[in-house]
Design a protein around this motif. Structure first.
Motif, PDB file in Angstrom:
ATOM      1  N   ALA A  92       0.889  -1.342  -0.086  1.00 11.44           N
ATOM      2  CA  ALA A  92       0.288  -0.178  -0.052  1.00 11.44           C
ATOM      3  C   ALA A  92       0.882   1.256  -0.173  1.00 11.44           C
ATOM      4  O   ALA A  92       0.647   2.189  -0.380  1.00 11.44           O
ATOM      5  N   ASP A  93       2.094   1.003   0.481  1.00 11.52           N
ATOM      6  CA  ASP A  93       2.933   2.340   0.640  1.00 11.52           C
ATOM      7  C   ASP A  93       3.964   2.042  -0.559  1.00 11.52           C
ATOM      8  O   ASP A  93       5.053   3.052  -0.413  1.00 11.52           O
ATOM      9  N   ALA A  94       4.107   1.419  -1.500  1.00  9.10           N
ATOM     10  CA  ALA A  94       5.281   0.909  -2.170  1.00  9.10           C
ATOM     11  C   ALA A  94       5.461   2.082  -3.158  1.00  9.10           C
ATOM     12  O   ALA A  94       4.697   2.957  -3.805  1.00  9.10           O
ATOM     13  N   ASP A  95       6.697   2.379  -3.502  1.00  8.37           N
ATOM     14  CA  ASP A  95       7.402   3.462  -4.359  1.00  8.37           C
ATOM     15  C   ASP A  95       7.702   2.693  -5.506  1.00  8.37           C
ATOM     16  O   ASP A  95       8.850   1.877  -5.557  1.00  8.37           O
ATOM     17  N   ILE A  96       6.931   2.677  -6.453  1.00 10.35           N
ATOM     18  CA  ILE A  96       7.114   2.104  -7.630  1.00 10.35           C
ATOM     19  C   ILE A  96       8.484   2.012  -8.312  1.00 10.35           C
ATOM     20  O   ILE A  96       9.221   1.076  -8.904  1.00 10.35           O
ATOM     21  N   GLU A  97       9.017   3.165  -8.363  1.00 11.08           N
ATOM     22  CA  GLU A  97      10.482   3.545  -8.954  1.00 11.08           C
ATOM     23  C   GLU A  97      11.467   2.655  -8.022  1.00 11.08           C
ATOM     24  O   GLU A  97      12.417   1.951  -8.696  1.00 11.08           O
ATOM     25  N   ARG A  98      11.430   2.544  -6.761  1.00 15.75           N
ATOM     26  CA  ARG A  98      12.269   1.721  -5.910  1.00 15.75           C
ATOM     27  C   ARG A  98      12.212   0.446  -6.088  1.00 15.75           C
ATOM     28  O   ARG A  98      12.986  -0.143  -5.971  1.00 15.75           O
ATOM     29  N   TRP A  99      10.941  -0.153  -6.382  1.00 13.74           N
ATOM     30  CA  TRP A  99      10.660  -1.518  -6.858  1.00 13.74           C
ATOM     31  C   TRP A  99      11.490  -1.664  -8.008  1.00 13.74           C
ATOM     32  O   TRP A  99      11.932  -2.781  -8.060  1.00 13.74           O
ATOM     33  N   TYR A 103      14.405  -4.602  -8.634  1.00 17.00           N
ATOM     34  CA  TYR A 103      14.093  -5.417  -9.690  1.00 17.00           C
ATOM     35  C   TYR A 103      15.292  -5.533 -10.764  1.00 17.00           C
ATOM     36  O   TYR A 103      15.807  -6.508 -11.191  1.00 17.00           O
ATOM     37  N   ASN A 104      15.909  -4.248 -11.072  1.00 10.88           N
ATOM     38  CA  ASN A 104      16.859  -4.240 -11.971  1.00 10.88           C
ATOM     39  C   ASN A 104      18.094  -4.609 -11.329  1.00 10.88           C
ATOM     40  O   ASN A 104      18.916  -5.368 -11.975  1.00 10.88           O
ATOM     41  N   VAL A 105      18.391  -4.677 -10.204  1.00 12.33           N
ATOM     42  CA  VAL A 105      19.290  -5.239  -9.197  1.00 12.33           C
ATOM     43  C   VAL A 105      19.247  -6.831  -8.948  1.00 12.33           C
ATOM     44  O   VAL A 105      20.044  -7.479  -9.487  1.00 12.33           O
ATOM     45  N   ASN A 106      18.104  -7.024  -8.516  1.00 11.60           N
ATOM     46  CA  ASN A 106      17.723  -8.503  -7.897  1.00 11.60           C
ATOM     47  C   ASN A 106      17.563  -9.443  -9.137  1.00 11.60           C
ATOM     48  O   ASN A 106      17.516 -10.639  -8.891  1.00 11.60           O
TER      49      ASN A 106
END
Length: 195
Positions: A92-99, A103-106
């Motif tokens: 609910a509090d997700a910052d999509i850019e940080r996600w 995903y780019n790293v992981n």
């Protein structure tokens, strides 16, 4: 290629650094990839170590790492894809850019390293080890980004295993290791014991 050569990502601390130390103790050639030199400075004198400073999500880093392995050690026999970051937030509090960064790293960096290394690993009948997590198979509060990225890693591993029969690919779940990431999980996600 006289001895094994392995690329290790996330190599300057935690599990990655321990893997580098172990491989060097076994006379394995290592290309250590990390954003900063960190603990790797203590290993600088090792003749069978090349250090590549850079962020795994940068598109040129996988090719540079594979090129270092070939140019300095004559080939490539394995990858240990360990680099990962954590993003602690409820959906609910997700910052999509940080996600997306996570995903780019992981996830996407693993695809990029595997893609770049496959031609050499086919020649050496090499191995790919992807570091997974208990969060890949069990949900934890505020761990949606990390857990789902590690679930993607598990699936990626299975896909590579059937697509590349001459390359052994596994996902490895190391269990609880008291690293800085583990500290962040306990503090940011309020998970006292993360499995």
């Amino acid at each position: 290629m006289s001895s094994a050569t392995v690329i290790v990502t996330g190599a300057s601390k935690g599990i990655g650094f321990a893997v580098v130390e172990y491989l060097l103790s076994q006379s394995t050639n290592v290309v250590a990839v990390a954003r900063s030199e960190g603990s790797l400075t203590s290993l600088r004198s090792q003749k069978n170590l090349e250090i590549l400073l850079g962020d795994v999500k940068e598109p040129e880093i996988p090719a540079k790492a594979v090129r270092l392995a070939i140019d300095n050690f004559g080939g490539l026999s394995g990858l240990v894809l360990n680099a990962a970051i954590i993003e602690a937030s409820k959906i609910a509090d997700a910052d999509i850019e940080r996600w997306k960064t996570l995903y780019n790293v992981n996830v996407f960096s693993l695809v990029a390293f595997a893609k770049e290394a496959i031609p050499e690993l086919r020649k050496s009948r090499g191995r790919i080890v992807m570091v997974s997590s208990g969060a890949s198979v069990r949900a934890y509060q505020a761990m949606g980004a990390y857990g789902s990225s590690k679930a993607a890693v598990n699936h990626l591993t299975k896909t590579l295993a059937i697509e590349e029969k001459d390359i052994t690919t596994i996902a490895f779940r190391p269990g609880v290791v008291d690293t800085n990431m583990q500290k962040a999980i306990r503090e940011d996600c309020k998970i006292p014991y993360f499995r």
